[in-house]
Design a protein around this motif. Sequence first.
Motif, short mmCIF file in Angstrom:
data_model
loop_
_atom_site.label_atom_id
_atom_site.label_comp_id
_atom_site.label_asym_id
_atom_site.label_seq_id
_atom_site.Cartn_x
_atom_site.Cartn_y
_atom_site.Cartn_z
N UNK A 1 0.85 -1.19 0.00
CA UNK A 1 0.00 0.00 0.00
C UNK A 1 0.88 1.24 0.00
N UNK A 2 0.56 2.17 -0.87
CA UNK A 2 1.25 3.47 -0.86
C UNK A 2 0.20 4.56 -0.73
N UNK A 3 0.48 5.51 0.16
CA UNK A 3 -0.44 6.61 0.42
C UNK A 3 0.37 7.90 0.47
N UNK A 4 -0.12 8.93 -0.21
CA UNK A 4 0.54 10.23 -0.10
C UNK A 4 -0.50 11.34 -0.15
N UNK A 5 -0.16 12.46 0.45
CA UNK A 5 -0.97 13.66 0.28
C UNK A 5 -0.83 14.05 -1.19
N UNK A 6 -1.93 14.43 -1.83
CA UNK A 6 -1.92 14.70 -3.26
C UNK A 6 -0.86 15.73 -3.67
N UNK A 7 -0.66 16.75 -2.83
CA UNK A 7 0.31 17.79 -3.20
C UNK A 7 1.76 17.31 -3.14
N UNK A 8 2.00 16.14 -2.56
CA UNK A 8 3.36 15.58 -2.49
C UNK A 8 3.74 14.83 -3.77
N UNK B 1 5.17 9.31 -9.51
CA UNK B 1 3.89 8.93 -10.10
C UNK B 1 3.82 7.40 -10.23
N UNK B 2 4.95 6.79 -10.60
CA UNK B 2 4.99 5.34 -10.82
C UNK B 2 4.67 4.55 -9.56
N UNK B 3 5.07 5.06 -8.38
CA UNK B 3 4.84 4.33 -7.14
C UNK B 3 3.59 4.78 -6.40
#
Length: 102
Positions: free
Chosen positions: A17-24, A40-42
Amino acid sequence: MTVMLLRERQTSDGLLVSVCDAECLGETYTEGEIELDVTEAFYGGDQAREADAETVVDSLTRASVANLVGERAVSVAIDAGIVDEERVLSVDGTLHAQLLWM
């Protein structure tokens, strides 16, 4: 409220699972020897979707391995008791946590 991007993929070792704040997304954070590249790939791509806190927590509880970037993404995991705040890194002011269930 910050939008989080969530991506799940099955691997031979379980659910990643990968999660990031959209602005990151698309940013690179560097501090000393540490470089955190939020690609973008991950973290993005066609398989990524916008997610709320409840969806992120559900995904993290099913994950074998997870990577989180950004204040909101990491805070959601801390608030749910999934990530220990003492183990969170700050890279160039951006929060980063990794999770490995054993």
